[in-house]
Design an enzyme around this catalytic site. Structure first.
Site, PDB file in Angstrom:
ATOM      1  CB  SER A 104      -0.905  -0.006   1.231  1.00 37.34           C
ATOM      2  OG  SER A 104      -1.737   1.137   1.246  1.00 37.34           O
ATOM      3  CG  HIS A 108      -0.011  13.231   1.116  1.00 36.35           C
ATOM      4  ND1 HIS A 108      -1.222  13.501   0.515  1.00 36.35           N
ATOM      5  CD2 HIS A 108      -0.237  12.227   2.006  1.00 36.35           C
ATOM      6  CE1 HIS A 108      -2.145  12.696   1.015  1.00 36.35           C
ATOM      7  NE2 HIS A 108      -1.582  11.914   1.917  1.00 36.35           N
ATOM      8  CG  HIS A 118      -4.247   4.824  -3.315  1.00 36.88           C
ATOM      9  ND1 HIS A 118      -5.073   4.124  -4.166  1.00 36.88           N
ATOM     10  CD2 HIS A 118      -4.074   4.034  -2.227  1.00 36.88           C
ATOM     11  CE1 HIS A 118      -5.404   2.971  -3.612  1.00 36.88           C
ATOM     12  NE2 HIS A 118      -4.815   2.895  -2.438  1.00 36.88           N
ATOM     13  CG  ASN A 120      -3.951  -1.756  -1.851  1.00 32.73           C
ATOM     14  OD1 ASN A 120      -4.837  -2.469  -2.314  1.00 32.73           O
ATOM     15  ND2 ASN A 120      -3.317  -2.025  -0.743  1.00 32.73           N
ATOM     16  NE  ARG A 122      -7.587  -5.305  -1.722  1.00 30.11           N
ATOM     17  CZ  ARG A 122      -7.790  -4.273  -2.527  1.00 30.11           C
ATOM     18  NH1 ARG A 122      -6.774  -3.456  -2.810  1.00 30.11           N
ATOM     19  NH2 ARG A 122      -8.978  -4.038  -3.046  1.00 30.11           N
ATOM     20  CG  HIS A 151      -6.330   7.491 -16.782  1.00 28.54           C
ATOM     21  ND1 HIS A 151      -7.384   6.680 -16.440  1.00 28.54           N
ATOM     22  CD2 HIS A 151      -6.383   8.545 -15.930  1.00 28.54           C
ATOM     23  CE1 HIS A 151      -8.053   7.215 -15.440  1.00 28.54           C
ATOM     24  NE2 HIS A 151      -7.472   8.358 -15.109  1.00 28.54           N
ATOM     25  CG  HIS A 181     -18.801  13.425   2.942  1.00 26.46           C
ATOM     26  ND1 HIS A 181     -17.992  12.313   2.811  1.00 26.46           N
ATOM     27  CD2 HIS A 181     -17.975  14.433   3.288  1.00 26.46           C
ATOM     28  CE1 HIS A 181     -16.744  12.646   3.072  1.00 26.46           C
ATOM     29  NE2 HIS A 181     -16.704  13.926   3.361  1.00 26.46           N
ATOM     30  N   GLY A 263      -6.734  -5.644  13.355  1.00 26.19           N
ATOM     31  CA  GLY A 263      -5.695  -5.396  14.345  1.00 26.19           C
ATOM     32  C   GLY A 263      -4.351  -5.028  13.771  1.00 26.19           C
ATOM     33  CG  ASN A 265       1.808  -0.259  13.061  1.00 24.02           C
ATOM     34  OD1 ASN A 265       1.900   0.806  12.472  1.00 24.02           O
ATOM     35  ND2 ASN A 265       2.423  -0.504  14.196  1.00 24.02           N
TER      36      ASN A 265
END
Length: 280
Positions: A104, A108, A118, A120, A122, A151, A181, A263, A265
């Site tokens: 990940s 900035h 960004h 990521n 997995r 792109h 929002h 759980g 870090n």
């Protein structure tokens, strides 16, 4: 955590090697800018709710001249999902045991002309095995050339495997990286995919192509913009835009929720938050 099988080992090894190459490329950019900034790596371990060892990872963070703050994390964790959270995870509704490994990254940038980013990817194992991930560009001050470059790299990565992937994954990114929002997109998009199960080799190859496309395109975009002068007004635009980015990651991002629910870090989970931001 159970010993890794060959597929789990291959995915983990790839993600860690990609981390090493990305961090090296970012440090080279800092050297070109006259900075000696380097990544600081912090290992962490996880305890499963059962009390057994649950894997862990390494948080990598660099604060430099070009990269105001960049985090590149890798983790490999496993154990059992707690409570109803298992019902929200692909293939875990009937069996809460899981394994997850991935990389990940969030950057900035100091210069508002350089887009934040960004990425990521997995690999998860429940009663199913699947890959997911993607990358999206987040410029405070968008440039069409940079958007097309990013792109284009992602489209080439997708087209090498299936020409239907890019338009589908691009649309998925537009829907996912949306701040409901606020009623605005988080950036200029990219690709997002999930639940790619079935053919491990084919889906692993796609995920590797996405990682290579990111490594090929993003450093080039950074170098294109990093020496441009900027004004106080342009920096103010960047800081307010970062506030929107923080809102998305804290309210809507699946990865943040997954890390908290399993759980992980806390510093690694929240490394995506910007070092400075404003709200007007």
């Amino acid at each position: 955590m159970q010993p890794l099988d060959p597929q789990q080992t291959a995915a983990r090894t790839w993600f860690e090697s990609l981390r090493d190459r990305i961090c090296s490329a970012f440090e080279a950019i800092e050297r070109d800018a006259g900075s000696d900034a380097s990544f600081e790596y912090t290992p962490w371990d996880r305890i499963d709710p059962s009390g057994e060892p649950g894997g862990g990872g390494v948080r990598g963070v660099m604060k430099g001249k070009v990269f105001e703050k960049v985090g590149v994390n890798v983790s490999t964790v496993g154990g059992t999902f707690e409570g109803d959270f298992a019902k929200s995870i692909h293939g875990a509704d009937s069996d809460p045991r899981f394994f997850a490994t991935g990389i990940s990254l969030v950057a900035h940038m100091t210069n508002p002309h350089v887009p934040a980013v960004h990425m990521n990817t997995r690999f998860l194992v429940t009663t199913k095995r699947w890959f997911g991930g993607g990358g999206d560009l987040n410029p405070p001050l968008p440039y069409a050339e940079d958007t097309e470059d990013f792109h284009g790299a992602m489209q080439a990565a997708c087209d090498a495997h299936d020409p239907s992937y890019y338009p589908r994954f691009k649309q998925w990114a537009e829907e996912y990286f949306w701040i409901p929002h606020r009623g605005v997109a988080r950036g200029v998009g990219g690709i997002f995919y999930d639940h790619m199960d079935g053919d491990f080799d084919a889906n692993f190859a796609l995920t590797q192509s996405v990682g290579e496309a990111f490594l090929d395109s993003y450093p080039r975009i950074v170098r294109r913009r990093m020496d441009m002068p900027w004004t106080a007004e342009e920096e103010a635009v960047m800081l307010e835009w970062r506030g929107r980015y923080a809102e998305f990651n804290l309210v809507h991002d699946r990865g943040t929720l997954f890390g908290l629910k399993t759980g992980g870090n806390i510093e690694a989970i929240l490394m995506s938050l910007p070092p400075r931001a404003t709200w007007s």
